[in-house]
Write a protein that holds these residues in place. Sequence first.
Motif, PDB file in Angstrom:
ATOM      1  N   SER A 108      65.805  77.848  -4.930  1.00  0.00           N
ATOM      2  CA  SER A 108      66.299  78.235  -6.254  1.00  0.00           C
ATOM      3  C   SER A 108      67.612  78.984  -6.145  1.00  0.00           C
ATOM      4  O   SER A 108      68.540  78.763  -6.942  1.00  0.00           O
ATOM      5  N   THR A 124      56.284  78.864 -11.754  1.00  0.00           N
ATOM      6  CA  THR A 124      56.005  79.114 -13.166  1.00  0.00           C
ATOM      7  C   THR A 124      56.839  80.249 -13.751  1.00  0.00           C
ATOM      8  O   THR A 124      57.134  80.240 -14.954  1.00  0.00           O
ATOM      9  N   THR A 129      61.504  79.230 -11.513  1.00  0.00           N
ATOM     10  CA  THR A 129      62.180  77.975 -11.842  1.00  0.00           C
ATOM     11  C   THR A 129      61.986  77.590 -13.304  1.00  0.00           C
ATOM     12  O   THR A 129      62.902  77.077 -13.948  1.00  0.00           O
ATOM     13  N   HIS A 130      60.799  77.843 -13.843  1.00  0.00           N
ATOM     14  CA  HIS A 130      60.538  77.510 -15.250  1.00  0.00           C
ATOM     15  C   HIS A 130      61.286  78.457 -16.178  1.00  0.00           C
ATOM     16  O   HIS A 130      61.925  78.028 -17.147  1.00  0.00           O
ATOM     17  N   THR A 131      61.252  79.751 -15.875  1.00  0.00           N
ATOM     18  CA  THR A 131      61.828  80.755 -16.761  1.00  0.00           C
ATOM     19  C   THR A 131      63.351  80.714 -16.767  1.00  0.00           C
ATOM     20  O   THR A 131      63.982  80.821 -17.827  1.00  0.00           O
ATOM     21  N   LYS A 187      65.108  78.122 -15.654  1.00  0.00           N
ATOM     22  CA  LYS A 187      65.520  76.722 -15.697  1.00  0.00           C
ATOM     23  C   LYS A 187      66.348  76.370 -14.455  1.00  0.00           C
ATOM     24  O   LYS A 187      67.544  76.113 -14.507  1.00  0.00           O
ATOM     25  N   PRO A 221      66.394  73.664 -11.458  1.00  0.00           N
ATOM     26  CA  PRO A 221      65.826  72.390 -11.001  1.00  0.00           C
ATOM     27  C   PRO A 221      65.857  72.259  -9.479  1.00  0.00           C
ATOM     28  O   PRO A 221      66.924  72.307  -8.865  1.00  0.00           O
ATOM     29  N   GLN A 266      53.309  72.041 -15.520  1.00  0.00           N
ATOM     30  CA  GLN A 266      54.367  71.286 -16.191  1.00  0.00           C
ATOM     31  C   GLN A 266      55.492  70.882 -15.237  1.00  0.00           C
ATOM     32  O   GLN A 266      56.667  70.955 -15.576  1.00  0.00           O
ATOM     33  N   VAL A 267      55.089  70.444 -14.044  1.00  0.00           N
ATOM     34  CA  VAL A 267      56.035  69.865 -13.096  1.00  0.00           C
ATOM     35  C   VAL A 267      55.742  68.365 -13.016  1.00  0.00           C
ATOM     36  O   VAL A 267      54.717  67.962 -12.464  1.00  0.00           O
ATOM     37  N   HIS A 269      66.254  68.418 -18.028  1.00  0.00           N
ATOM     38  CA  HIS A 269      65.348  69.521 -18.362  1.00  0.00           C
ATOM     39  C   HIS A 269      65.601  70.789 -17.556  1.00  0.00           C
ATOM     40  O   HIS A 269      65.057  71.842 -17.886  1.00  0.00           O
ATOM     41  N   GLN A 270      66.386  70.692 -16.480  1.00  0.00           N
ATOM     42  CA  GLN A 270      66.685  71.850 -15.639  1.00  0.00           C
ATOM     43  C   GLN A 270      65.412  72.511 -15.094  1.00  0.00           C
ATOM     44  O   GLN A 270      65.305  73.737 -15.020  1.00  0.00           O
ATOM     45  N   THR A 271      64.458  71.698 -14.717  1.00  0.00           N
ATOM     46  CA  THR A 271      63.209  72.180 -14.127  1.00  0.00           C
ATOM     47  C   THR A 271      62.854  71.298 -12.932  1.00  0.00           C
ATOM     48  O   THR A 271      63.413  70.205 -12.759  1.00  0.00           O
TER      49      THR A 271
END
Length: 380
Positions: free
Chosen positions: A56, A82, A85-87, A89, A91, A126-127, A153-155
Amino acid sequence: MIKSEYFIQAAQKKGFGLYTGVPCSYLKSFINTVIDSEHLRYVGAANEGDAVAIASGAELAGVKGVVMFQNSGFGNAVNPLTSLTHTFKIPILVIVTWRGQPGGAPDEPQHQLMGMITPQLLDLIQVPWELFPTEIDQVEPTLDRAVAHMQQHQTPYALVMQKGSVESCPLSSQLAMKPQPISPTNLPLQQAPAFTRCDILQAIQAGTDPDDILLATTGYTGRELYAIEDRSNQLYMVGSMGCLSSLGLGVALAQPHRRVIAIDGDGAALMRLGAFATIGYERPPNLLHILLDNQRHESTGGQSTVSASINFGAIAKACGYEQVAVATTPEQVKALTQHPSEQLMFIHVKIKPGIPDKLPRPKITPLEVAQRLRHFIQAR
């Protein structure tokens, strides 16, 4: 079954330059190919969560990262996947093996449950995922789908590797054996802390250059740094406890000509102490790791940590940090920050507990912080 170099060369053309992770026998030839490559960087992480944070950091700093690990260690990666990377964004490409796959090859009992739930766990966090390609003509389309998702989606996007997906490949080279840095064995005795986190953060800011990158750990450290002065070169970590130093390592490796200052906390550092070993091995000379130690999990109610019985400086030296210092005053911290050693450095600062009255929460969102930092790096 494909040769590992087919996938790795195709991924390299799409910008993936840093690989990090924890080995698995399914990944053996894949990791060996990366290690043997003259054009790619492999960072062996102490655990799967650290690997997510390292990749990341590299992605934030402009280098696409790939994380590789066995699904039995998937749980270690759930927190940063969670809450980091999710918070923010961020990828990254995740390659996770499928040990204990239902209906697959017999495996050890510890893989049974994770083998049953690996796809569902990726769905739950949600990956999006698909199976790792096993035919040459599948490689490009698979990477195209992964990159398209990551751009839109930048994830993260995951590839689940089954047994026998990649041909066997021996390791031609080994990670370099780096000698232990020679440094004094004694550090100054710690005095009773006389200054607050705010005092030290002000000193750090005052000692930085405009091109420096400041990363502040989860909790009050990020909030106080924001309250002192919000800057475009600063990132305020949320969640992802213990991942700040690994994120800093990823940023430092991807931006070797820019100084990176990772402001850590005792509770967070203890959660992922293995990161010290990885950082000490890699030894990026542009990374300054500062630990603010109040012996408390202050943002969660002030519960004590075990740092009173820990010599963080000795740990850092034993892990390969080339420069280790103890600072007790803001002036000392500013001086050490202002005059970098041009070697990997660790500074241990004991601070008084307590927070400023009416401490604000950042009005800027984590996504905005990440985007702003990317723009800051690209513009300079």
